[in-house]
Scaffold this motif. Structure first.
Motif, PDB file in Angstrom:
ATOM      1  N   GLU A  45     -29.626  24.309  14.227  1.00 53.64           N
ATOM      2  CA  GLU A  45     -28.414  23.748  14.831  1.00 53.64           C
ATOM      3  C   GLU A  45     -27.654  24.778  15.666  1.00 53.64           C
ATOM      4  N   HIS A  87     -29.922  29.359  12.628  1.00 50.63           N
ATOM      5  CA  HIS A  87     -29.173  28.724  11.546  1.00 50.63           C
ATOM      6  C   HIS A  87     -29.656  27.282  11.427  1.00 50.63           C
ATOM      7  N   ARG A 125     -30.488  23.399  10.167  1.00 55.10           N
ATOM      8  CA  ARG A 125     -29.761  22.171   9.869  1.00 55.10           C
ATOM      9  C   ARG A 125     -29.941  21.821   8.388  1.00 55.10           C
ATOM     10  N   LYS A 126     -28.864  21.447   7.737  1.00 54.23           N
ATOM     11  CA  LYS A 126     -28.911  21.095   6.320  1.00 54.23           C
ATOM     12  C   LYS A 126     -29.087  19.588   6.148  1.00 54.23           C
ATOM     13  N   GLY A 127     -29.660  19.202   5.021  1.00 54.04           N
ATOM     14  CA  GLY A 127     -29.766  17.794   4.676  1.00 54.04           C
ATOM     15  C   GLY A 127     -30.891  17.038   5.351  1.00 54.04           C
ATOM     16  N   ARG A 150     -37.281  18.640  -2.322  1.00 55.67           N
ATOM     17  CA  ARG A 150     -36.183  19.386  -1.700  1.00 55.67           C
ATOM     18  C   ARG A 150     -36.084  19.029  -0.230  1.00 55.67           C
ATOM     19  N   ASP A 151     -34.972  19.412   0.401  1.00 56.46           N
ATOM     20  CA  ASP A 151     -34.788  19.215   1.835  1.00 56.46           C
ATOM     21  C   ASP A 151     -35.515  20.311   2.620  1.00 56.46           C
ATOM     22  N   ASN A 176     -36.070  23.546   4.659  1.00 57.29           N
ATOM     23  CA  ASN A 176     -35.372  24.832   4.608  1.00 57.29           C
ATOM     24  C   ASN A 176     -36.206  25.926   5.285  1.00 57.29           C
ATOM     25  N   ASP A 191     -31.966  30.214   2.447  1.00 54.70           N
ATOM     26  CA  ASP A 191     -32.548  28.886   2.625  1.00 54.70           C
ATOM     27  C   ASP A 191     -32.241  28.275   3.990  1.00 54.70           C
ATOM     28  N   ASN A 192     -31.127  28.678   4.584  1.00 50.78           N
ATOM     29  CA  ASN A 192     -30.684  28.046   5.822  1.00 50.78           C
ATOM     30  C   ASN A 192     -30.693  28.986   7.017  1.00 50.78           C
ATOM     31  N   THR A 193     -31.359  30.129   6.878  1.00 55.94           N
ATOM     32  CA  THR A 193     -31.363  31.113   7.964  1.00 55.94           C
ATOM     33  C   THR A 193     -32.737  31.765   8.094  1.00 55.94           C
ATOM     34  N   TRP A 232     -32.713  12.356  10.315  1.00 51.11           N
ATOM     35  CA  TRP A 232     -31.425  13.048  10.401  1.00 51.11           C
ATOM     36  C   TRP A 232     -30.602  12.644  11.618  1.00 51.11           C
TER      37      TRP A 232
END
Length: 534
Positions: free
Chosen positions: A78, A92, A94-96, A109-110, A112, A158-160, A231
């Motif tokens: 994102e 970075h 995107r979550k979810g 899990r989503d 990552n 997890d998000n990077t 998403w």
């Protein structure tokens, strides 16, 4: 969708559709395409039909291209930061974002960072447990020189994700939007490896994209269902079908009967009728492509520059444009299409001049000509609507200067495999750009690094040409880059490892009920957001 449209498909395709989910589906879209994909795992393939059946529907990438544009926008990443030296990209995520479920895989899990690292390292690291699965050769990853470009791909959290390059690359961000860098599920890969069926990730694809793969019948049909958890929101189409219809005339007839909502690669001769046909919605745009004749510059007589120049003079491109493209293309003089920045319009094309061609052949030591093969690609592609007719015109032209060309063809996969192995002497090929940058033509098709068993089929290697590409790639300033690519085109024009033949106009025939379809400048078909109305 009317049931009579379903039963007009092949029996195998009908069997695919005869499930309760289809019967109750609100909207179905049928794309009648010319051939079955070479594969449905985007890391393993390098052709548009395979990407249409895989990455464009099932997967996402870190970067997206805006619909109908070469402009980038956030995808699974994102946002991103670039270090001052231009070597480190911090992405970075995107979550979810949810991965698809199937009969053999239920994600826990989503999406990552593990999935990003897996998708890159599978292709990059020869010791990765998945590197050799499905006999992976990663043709586009290698053509884009990623083994040399990537220094490291690391999970920060997890998000990077942090990606470090060995050198600056002005094309890196748009390249992250290319199909070969689609993001796979690391969890799915781990489960399949434990079950002893790792190849399932390539034959039963799981992604995060707008459509979920729902089954296929070899050489007949592929089926997809809308991803309800996408998403960006569920797409309007509930069921997407790729119906394999090799004959272009048959595809047009199916479109007229309402049995297809879109067809690929229409006959150039049919375009005039289609423009007036109330049962057809015809959209078009200049293609970001080139059709060309590659000479194997490692084999005599094509290792002689004068021979290659002679055959350029002996190619009647006007006849090819008239007979093959029928108004849907323009003659090519450069490896770049005129729709891309840095196209060198100052270059004067080789005119059709048989006397000049004979003179050059004599100077090269072939006053009476020679015998050779001319390989003919067995499939229609966006860059060339009729390779066989192109070859026949060239065969006739070359015969006038004593060059007797035997036309040779193979099944498509074998054709490319043999080409990469250097078996051919001269052959018909084509290319469509994938990120809107001139390097995406010049580097994969003509660099020294791709000259052996890669996508530089001519196997031509020119150090001065390569130096210009290397200098251009390390800056993002187009005012600096453009003159370097213009010089590279001048070197190409003198050496002519190809005959640049044509740039086609891209036509997409649609049913009148189709809404919100956007042509891709790259020649792909992404059906997210497309709708149909009765």
């Amino acid at each position: 969708m009317k049931f009579k449209q379903v039963f007009a498909l092949s029996a195998a395709a009908t069997a695919l559709l005869s499930t309760a989910s289809f019967v109750h589906a609100e909207k179905t879209f049928i794309n009648c395409t010319s051939r079955y994909p070479q594969g449905i795992s985007p890391a393993l393939v390098m052709d548009g039909i395979s990407y249409n059946a895989s990455s464009q529907q099932v997967y996402d990438r870190l970067i997206n291209f805006k619909r109908g544009s070469t402009e980038i926008e956030p995808g699974l990443a994102e946002s991103w930061d670039i270090s001052a030296d231009g070597l480190t990209y911090t992405l970075h995520l995107r979550k979810g974002v949810k991965f698809h479920s199937s009969k053999i895989f239920k994600p826990t899990r989503d999406f990552n960072a593990d999935d990003v690292v897996f998708s890159f390292m599978r292709q990059l690291d020869p010791n990765h447990p998945y590197h050799n699965v499905s006999k992976g050769t990663y043709p586009y990853f290698n053509a884009m020189k990623f083994p040399q470009l990537l220094k490291s791909v690391k999970k920060i959290d997890d998000n990077t994700v942090e990606i470090t390059l060995t050198r600056q690359d002005a094309t890196f961000l748009p390249t992250l939007g290319m199909d070969f860098l689609s993001i796979y599920s690391a969890e799915y890969a781990d489960q399949m490896m434990k079950k002893g069926t790792p190849e399932k990730i390539d034959t039963d694809p799981i992604g995060t994209g707008p459509f979920m793969f729902a089954g296929a019948k070899l050489d007949q049909a592929l089926r997809y269902k809308a991803n309800p958890d996408y998403w960006q929101g569920k797409t309007p189409i509930d069921t997407l079908i790729f119906s394999i219809t090799p004959d272009a005339t048959a595809r047009y007839a199916k479109l007229q009967k309402g049995q297809c909502d879109m067809i690929d690669f229409p006959n150039a001769a049919d375009l005039g009728r289609m423009k007036k046909d109330p049962k057809v919605q015809l959209v078009s745009q200049p293609g970001l492509n080139v059709a060309y004749i590659a000479f194997n510059t490692e084999k005599a007589p094509f290792n002689n520059e004068k021979v290659r120049q002679a055959l350029n003079y002996a190619a009647d491109k006007a006849a090819i444009i008239e007979s093959v493209y029928q108004g849907a293309g323009i003659a090519a003089k450069n490896p770049l299409p005129p729709t891309i920045w840095s196209y060198n319009d100052r270059i004067q094309d080789y005119p059709f001049d048989l006397e000049k061609a004979k003179k050059l052949l004599a100077e090269a030591g072939y006053p009476d000509g020679f015998e050779t093969e001319l390989w003919v690609q067995p499939v229609v592609r966006a860059s060339n609507p009729n390779p066989r007719r192109t070859a026949e015109i060239l065969q006739n032209d070359w015969a006038k200067i004593g060059v007797k060309a035997k036309l040779v063809s193979y099944e498509w996969g074998d054709y490319i495999k043999r080409t990469r192995a250097g078996e051919f002497t001269a052959g018909i090929y084509g290319w469509s750009g994938d990120n809107g940058d001139p390097d995406n033509f010049l580097s994969p098709l003509l660099s020294c690094e791709n000259a052996n068993n890669g996508s530089n089929y001519s196997r031509w290697c020119n150090k001065e040409f390569d130096a210009l590409l290397a200098k251009a790639i390390v800056t993002s300033d187009k005012k600096v880059r453009a003159p370097l690519y213009e010089q590279a085109q001048e070197i190409f024009h003198k050496a002519v490892p190809w005959i640049p033949v044509a740039h086609s106009v891209s036509y997409t025939p649609l049913s009148p009920r189709v809404r919100n379809y956007a042509q891709s400048p790259f020649g792909y078909n992404a059906f997210y957001g497309v709708d149909v109305v009765e």
